[in-house]
Design a protein around this motif. Structure first.
Motif, short mmCIF file in Angstrom:
data_model
loop_
_atom_site.label_atom_id
_atom_site.label_comp_id
_atom_site.label_asym_id
_atom_site.label_seq_id
_atom_site.Cartn_x
_atom_site.Cartn_y
_atom_site.Cartn_z
N PHE A 201 -18.26 80.48 -92.41
CA PHE A 201 -17.60 81.77 -92.55
C PHE A 201 -16.20 81.67 -93.18
O PHE A 201 -15.37 82.55 -93.04
N GLY A 202 -15.96 80.53 -93.86
CA GLY A 202 -14.73 80.38 -94.63
C GLY A 202 -13.51 80.02 -93.84
O GLY A 202 -12.38 80.22 -94.32
N GLN A 203 -13.68 79.49 -92.62
CA GLN A 203 -12.54 79.14 -91.78
C GLN A 203 -12.36 77.63 -91.63
O GLN A 203 -11.68 77.17 -90.71
N GLY A 204 -12.99 76.87 -92.53
CA GLY A 204 -12.86 75.42 -92.46
C GLY A 204 -11.74 74.91 -93.35
O GLY A 204 -11.15 75.66 -94.14
N THR A 205 -11.46 73.63 -93.24
CA THR A 205 -10.47 73.00 -94.11
C THR A 205 -11.07 72.83 -95.51
O THR A 205 -12.28 73.01 -95.71
N PHE A 206 -10.23 72.46 -96.47
CA PHE A 206 -10.73 72.24 -97.83
C PHE A 206 -11.82 71.16 -97.84
O PHE A 206 -12.85 71.32 -98.51
N LYS A 207 -11.60 70.07 -97.10
CA LYS A 207 -12.57 68.98 -97.06
C LYS A 207 -13.89 69.45 -96.46
O LYS A 207 -14.97 69.15 -96.99
N GLU A 208 -13.83 70.19 -95.35
CA GLU A 208 -15.05 70.68 -94.70
C GLU A 208 -15.83 71.62 -95.61
O GLU A 208 -17.06 71.53 -95.72
N GLU A 209 -15.13 72.52 -96.29
CA GLU A 209 -15.80 73.47 -97.18
C GLU A 209 -16.38 72.75 -98.40
O GLU A 209 -17.46 73.11 -98.88
N PHE A 210 -15.68 71.75 -98.89
CA PHE A 210 -16.19 70.99 -100.04
C PHE A 210 -17.47 70.25 -99.66
O PHE A 210 -18.46 70.28 -100.40
N ILE A 211 -17.45 69.57 -98.50
CA ILE A 211 -18.63 68.83 -98.05
C ILE A 211 -19.82 69.77 -97.86
O ILE A 211 -20.94 69.48 -98.30
N LEU A 212 -19.59 70.91 -97.23
CA LEU A 212 -20.69 71.82 -96.90
C LEU A 212 -21.21 72.57 -98.12
O LEU A 212 -22.42 72.58 -98.39
N PHE A 213 -20.30 73.20 -98.88
CA PHE A 213 -20.73 74.10 -99.96
C PHE A 213 -20.96 73.41 -101.30
O PHE A 213 -21.69 73.93 -102.14
N SER A 214 -20.35 72.27 -101.50
CA SER A 214 -20.51 71.58 -102.79
C SER A 214 -21.47 70.40 -102.72
O SER A 214 -21.98 69.97 -103.76
N ILE A 215 -21.69 69.86 -101.52
CA ILE A 215 -22.55 68.68 -101.40
C ILE A 215 -23.81 68.96 -100.58
O ILE A 215 -24.94 68.81 -101.07
N ARG A 216 -23.62 69.39 -99.33
CA ARG A 216 -24.76 69.49 -98.41
C ARG A 216 -25.69 70.67 -98.69
O ARG A 216 -26.90 70.50 -98.86
N LEU A 217 -25.14 71.89 -98.69
CA LEU A 217 -25.98 73.09 -98.80
C LEU A 217 -26.81 73.13 -100.09
O LEU A 217 -28.01 73.43 -100.03
N PRO A 218 -26.22 72.85 -101.27
CA PRO A 218 -27.05 72.88 -102.48
C PRO A 218 -28.22 71.91 -102.41
O PRO A 218 -29.34 72.25 -102.80
N ARG A 219 -27.97 70.71 -101.90
CA ARG A 219 -29.04 69.72 -101.81
C ARG A 219 -30.12 70.16 -100.83
O ARG A 219 -31.32 70.00 -101.08
N ILE A 220 -29.70 70.70 -99.69
CA ILE A 220 -30.67 71.16 -98.69
C ILE A 220 -31.54 72.27 -99.25
O ILE A 220 -32.77 72.27 -99.10
N ILE A 221 -30.91 73.24 -99.93
CA ILE A 221 -31.67 74.38 -100.47
C ILE A 221 -32.62 73.93 -101.57
O ILE A 221 -33.79 74.34 -101.60
N ILE A 222 -32.16 73.07 -102.48
CA ILE A 222 -33.02 72.62 -103.58
C ILE A 222 -34.18 71.78 -103.03
O ILE A 222 -35.30 71.85 -103.54
N THR A 223 -33.93 71.01 -101.98
CA THR A 223 -34.99 70.20 -101.37
C THR A 223 -36.04 71.10 -100.71
O THR A 223 -37.25 70.87 -100.87
N LEU A 224 -35.59 72.11 -100.00
CA LEU A 224 -36.51 73.06 -99.35
C LEU A 224 -37.36 73.79 -100.39
O LEU A 224 -38.59 73.87 -100.26
N LEU A 225 -36.73 74.30 -101.44
CA LEU A 225 -37.46 75.02 -102.49
C LEU A 225 -38.44 74.11 -103.22
O LEU A 225 -39.57 74.50 -103.52
N ALA A 226 -38.02 72.87 -103.49
CA ALA A 226 -38.87 71.92 -104.20
C ALA A 226 -40.12 71.58 -103.38
O ALA A 226 -41.24 71.54 -103.91
N GLY A 227 -39.93 71.34 -102.08
CA GLY A 227 -41.08 71.05 -101.22
C GLY A 227 -42.06 72.21 -101.17
O GLY A 227 -43.29 72.01 -101.20
N MET A 228 -41.54 73.44 -101.11
CA MET A 228 -42.40 74.62 -101.10
C MET A 228 -43.19 74.74 -102.41
O MET A 228 -44.39 75.03 -102.42
N ALA A 229 -42.50 74.51 -103.53
CA ALA A 229 -43.15 74.63 -104.83
C ALA A 229 -44.24 73.57 -105.02
O ALA A 229 -45.33 73.87 -105.52
#
Length: 335
Positions: free
Chosen positions: A46-74
């Motif tokens: 919800f945007g209340q994390g530090t710069f490092k926390e937001e970078f890890i979550l939104f730039s590294i973890r979430l994109p990979r998790i979403i692309i992996t989920l979509l790829a497995g479904m496809a």
């Protein structure tokens, strides 16, 4: 008429799988080389994390998790379509060589043509589709006889042969390429999920948004194709027209996925089989379950592969193969 008890069972299984997927996503968001405390996940989301926390979550973890989920479904949906159209329980885009065809097209473009970072993300699924389509047409043509129709066993044998031949072509292509490009192709071949950024999600998502409803709409026709050609013709269905449209959908799903995840096999083989074992062979019932199973399998494989030998990771494709190869041998012996 589908029994109400079976529909109820399907809904319960879907709810369980959704819960497992959510749990795996939550675990995946916190685990990795740079750990993220679980009590900080919700504030960071919800945007209340530090710069490092937001970078890890939104730039590294979430994109990979979403692309992996979509790829497995496809991949799961592609396998379900191929098994229905070919009437062969061993059909899978990786086993039949469709993934290899997509890979060769991507490799040729990547190795020998100038690559623009802006256009590469959106061009690569289209190039993979062209390569996969050419391979699928070749395999289909070689395994089809006018008198007997499509021959399921011959299809798998020719598909495996084409896959091996295309792997040889790939080795020839990379033998004279630059070291940096060879490293990328090698990781791609191992099923390393490299397209782990938001633009790749936007490149893959339209294919799924279009082709999942299309396949569910064609589920009844897939049921008929899975029985036999005489039955399908007897109810007035244009067999070749339906088969070609569904094959194009399967190829598009596999190619768009492979273009961002690399060569991942066996998801399209395992997920539909397990879904059929749970709710039976009707496509209307098992396809939604197969979609969720495929997404969850690849999520789990990537999560384990990323963390089992931290900080070095094992590509998701290898993790899936460790499970999928024995399962393929089991099905081969059984069928």
């Amino acid at each position: 008429m589908i029994q109400s008890a079976l529909i109820k069972k399907q809904r319960i299984i879907i709810c369980i799988l959704l819960a497992l997927i959510i749990l795996t996503i939550v675990v995946g968001m916190g685990m990795g080389y740079a750990s993220l405390s679980y009590d900080r996940l919700i504030p960071t989301l919800f945007g209340q994390g530090t710069f490092k926390e937001e970078f890890i979550l939104f730039s590294i973890r979430l994109p990979r998790i979403i692309i992996t989920l979509l790829a497995g479904m496809a991949l799961a949906l592609s396998g379900a379509i191929l098994q229905g159209v070919t009437r062969n329980d061993l059909a899978d885009p990786g086993i039949l060589g469709i993934n290899s065809g997509a890979g060769v097209a991507v490799a040729i473009f990547f190795l020998f043509f100038p690559v623009s970072a802006d256009s590469f993300v959106y061009l690569i699924p289209l190039l993979a589709f062209i390569g996969a389509l050419f391979t699928a047409v070749l395999i289909y043509g070689l395994s089809y006889k006018k008198e007997a129709g499509l021959q399921p066993v011959k299809l798998v044998l020719i598909g495996v042969g084409c896959s091996m031949a295309l792997s040889g072509v790939m080795i020839v292509l990379i033998s004279s390429a630059e070291r940096a490009k060879v490293d990328f192709i090698a990781k791609w071949l191992a099923g390393n999920i490299w397209g782990d950024d938001w633009p790749f999600i936007l490149a893959l998502l339209p294919w799924l948004i279009t082709l999942i409803p299309f396949t569910l709409y064609k589920a009844h026709r897939l049921n008929l194709l899975g029985l036999s050609e005489p039955v399908a013709v007897g109810v007035g269905m244009s067999v070749e027209k339906e088969r070609i449209s569904l094959l194009l959908a399967a190829v598009a799903l596999a190619a768009s996925t492979v273009s961002v995840t690399g060569g991942i096999s066996f998801i399209g083989l395992m997920a539909p089989h397990m879904a059929k074992a749970l709710v039976g062979p009707r496509n209307q019932l098992f396809i939604p379950i197969a979609l969720l199973l495929g997404g969850w399998f690849l999520l789990i494989a990537d999560l384990i592969g990323r963390n089992i030998f931290d900080p070095n990771s094992i590509p998701a494709g290898i993790m899936v193969s460790l499970i999928g190869a024995p399962y393929f041998i089991y099905l081969l012996l059984k069928k």
